[in-house]
Motif scaffolding. Structure first.
Motif, PDB file in Angstrom:
ATOM      1  N   ASP A  70      16.501  28.043  52.896  1.00 30.35           N
ATOM      2  CA  ASP A  70      15.205  27.412  52.227  1.00 30.35           C
ATOM      3  C   ASP A  70      15.742  26.537  51.870  1.00 30.35           C
ATOM      4  O   ASP A  70      16.348  26.608  50.764  1.00 30.35           O
ATOM      5  CB  ASP A  70      14.338  28.604  51.490  1.00 30.35           C
TER       6      ASP A  70
ATOM      7  N   GLY B   4      18.450  32.431  49.775  1.00 32.10           N
ATOM      8  CA  GLY B   4      17.724  33.938  47.769  1.00 32.10           C
ATOM      9  C   GLY B   4      18.272  33.370  46.198  1.00 32.10           C
ATOM     10  O   GLY B   4      18.445  33.755  45.209  1.00 32.10           O
TER      11      GLY B   4
ATOM     12  N   ILE C  41      16.052  31.869  43.485  1.00 28.03           N
ATOM     13  CA  ILE C  41      15.250  32.882  43.863  1.00 28.03           C
ATOM     14  C   ILE C  41      14.211  32.279  41.752  1.00 28.03           C
ATOM     15  O   ILE C  41      12.993  32.783  41.955  1.00 28.03           O
ATOM     16  CB  ILE C  41      14.575  34.229  44.188  1.00 28.03           C
TER      17      ILE C  41
ATOM     18  N   GLN D 234      11.335  26.816  41.905  1.00 26.83           N
ATOM     19  CA  GLN D 234      10.770  27.816  42.690  1.00 26.83           C
ATOM     20  C   GLN D 234       8.953  26.417  43.239  1.00 26.83           C
ATOM     21  O   GLN D 234       7.947  26.516  43.631  1.00 26.83           O
ATOM     22  CB  GLN D 234       9.545  29.490  42.644  1.00 26.83           C
TER      23      GLN D 234
ATOM     24  N   TRP E  29       6.851  28.629  46.210  1.00 25.65           N
ATOM     25  CA  TRP E  29       6.360  30.108  45.912  1.00 25.65           C
ATOM     26  C   TRP E  29       7.156  31.167  47.318  1.00 25.65           C
ATOM     27  O   TRP E  29       6.231  32.547  46.314  1.00 25.65           O
ATOM     28  CB  TRP E  29       5.983  30.070  44.635  1.00 25.65           C
ATOM     29  N   ASP E  30       6.388  30.891  48.421  1.00 23.46           N
ATOM     30  CA  ASP E  30       6.652  31.358  49.561  1.00 23.46           C
ATOM     31  C   ASP E  30       7.265  30.749  50.410  1.00 23.46           C
ATOM     32  O   ASP E  30       7.631  29.591  50.496  1.00 23.46           O
ATOM     33  CB  ASP E  30       5.026  31.896  50.599  1.00 23.46           C
ATOM     34  N   ASN E  31       6.915  31.385  51.980  1.00 25.77           N
ATOM     35  CA  ASN E  31       7.356  30.171  53.107  1.00 25.77           C
ATOM     36  C   ASN E  31       6.802  31.020  54.102  1.00 25.77           C
ATOM     37  O   ASN E  31       5.556  31.811  53.920  1.00 25.77           O
ATOM     38  CB  ASN E  31       9.360  31.108  53.141  1.00 25.77           C
TER      39      ASN E  31
ATOM     40  N   ASN F 210       4.811  38.015  58.657  1.00 27.00           N
ATOM     41  CA  ASN F 210       5.140  36.870  57.328  1.00 27.00           C
ATOM     42  C   ASN F 210       3.812  35.721  58.253  1.00 27.00           C
ATOM     43  O   ASN F 210       3.014  36.067  59.530  1.00 27.00           O
ATOM     44  CB  ASN F 210       6.107  35.693  58.563  1.00 27.00           C
TER      45      ASN F 210
ATOM     46  N   TYR G 210      13.022  35.010  50.725  1.00 30.71           N
ATOM     47  CA  TYR G 210      11.959  35.420  50.171  1.00 30.71           C
ATOM     48  C   TYR G 210      12.102  37.715  50.122  1.00 30.71           C
ATOM     49  O   TYR G 210      11.069  37.752  49.074  1.00 30.71           O
ATOM     50  CB  TYR G 210      10.769  35.022  50.203  1.00 30.71           C
TER      51      TYR G 210
ATOM     52  N   ARG H 127      13.695  39.536  48.608  1.00 36.39           N
ATOM     53  CA  ARG H 127      14.592  40.363  47.369  1.00 36.39           C
ATOM     54  C   ARG H 127      13.290  41.429  46.523  1.00 36.39           C
ATOM     55  O   ARG H 127      12.137  41.361  46.904  1.00 36.39           O
ATOM     56  CB  ARG H 127      14.584  39.368  46.312  1.00 36.39           C
TER      57      ARG H 127
ATOM     58  N   GLY I 258      10.589  36.113  39.720  1.00 37.45           N
ATOM     59  CA  GLY I 258      10.381  35.908  40.996  1.00 37.45           C
ATOM     60  C   GLY I 258      10.005  37.413  40.556  1.00 37.45           C
ATOM     61  O   GLY I 258      10.081  38.209  39.495  1.00 37.45           O
TER      62      GLY I 258
ATOM     63  N   GLN J  15       8.118  39.830  46.856  1.00 39.30           N
ATOM     64  CA  GLN J  15       7.322  39.439  47.449  1.00 39.30           C
ATOM     65  C   GLN J  15       7.178  40.156  48.821  1.00 39.30           C
ATOM     66  O   GLN J  15       7.172  41.455  49.429  1.00 39.30           O
ATOM     67  CB  GLN J  15       8.507  37.909  48.783  1.00 39.30           C
TER      68      GLN J  15
END
Length: 127
Positions: A5, A11, A14, A20, A31-33, A85, A104, A106, A113, A116
Motif C-alpha cells: 500500500d 501494514g 497502520i 492513513q 483508511w481502507d483498500n 474485498n 489492512y 491486521r 487503527g 478491518q
C-alpha cells in the motif's frame, strides 16, 4: 497481484493516523483498500464498483516430518486461503487481473487503527 500500500506499506505503518489520512495517489481511497480491476473485467466477472468479491487460493503444504528412509512420503496437505474485498474499477488497469494492496488485514492494532472487515489471509509472513 498483491502490492504494498502507498501509505501503510505492508501494514507496518497502520497505526500512523497521518499516513492513513493520506489518499492513495491512484484510487484516492483513505483508511481502507479495494480490489482494483480494469473496465473490461467487471463484464467477465459480473461485478461493479462496490461489490464484494472473494478470492481464494489453494496451497499445497508439505507434510512433516520427512519420511524415514525406505518409507512412503506422507501426502501433502491442501490448505485453502482467501480474502474478501470490495471492487473498485480503475481505468488503465490491466485486463483480467486484480490488484490488492496489502497491509489492512491486521487483527490486533494499537490506538489508531481498528480491525478491518477483510482479512489478508494470504499476505506474506514477516519474521
Amino acid at each position: 497481484m498483491l502490492v504494498r500500500d502507498y501509505s501503510i506499506d505492508d501494514g507496518r505503518y497502520i497505526n500512523n493516523a497521518w499516513l492513513q489520512e493520506m489518499p492513495d495517489p491512484i484510487t484516492k481511497l483513505t483508511w481502507d483498500n479495494a480490489a482494483l480491476i480494469s473496465r473490461a473485467t467487471p463484464k467477465t466477472l459480473g461485478v461493479e464498483t462496490g461489490d464484494l468479491i472473494k478470492i481464494t487460493v489453494n496451497d499445497v503444504v508439505p507434510a512433516t516430518p520427512l519420511p524415514a528412509k525406505g518409507k512412503p512420503a506422507p501426502s501433502p496437505l491442501l490448505q485453502r486461503r482467501g480474502t474478501g474485498n470490495s471492487v473498485l474499477i480503475s481505468p488503465g488497469h490491466a485486463d483480467n487481473s486484480i490488484t490488492i494492496p496489502l497491509g489492512y488485514g491486521r487483527a490486533s492494532l494499537n490506538s489508531v487503527g481498528e480491525p478491518q472487515r477483510f482479512q489478508r489471509l494470504f499476505a506474506a509472513h514477516r519474521k
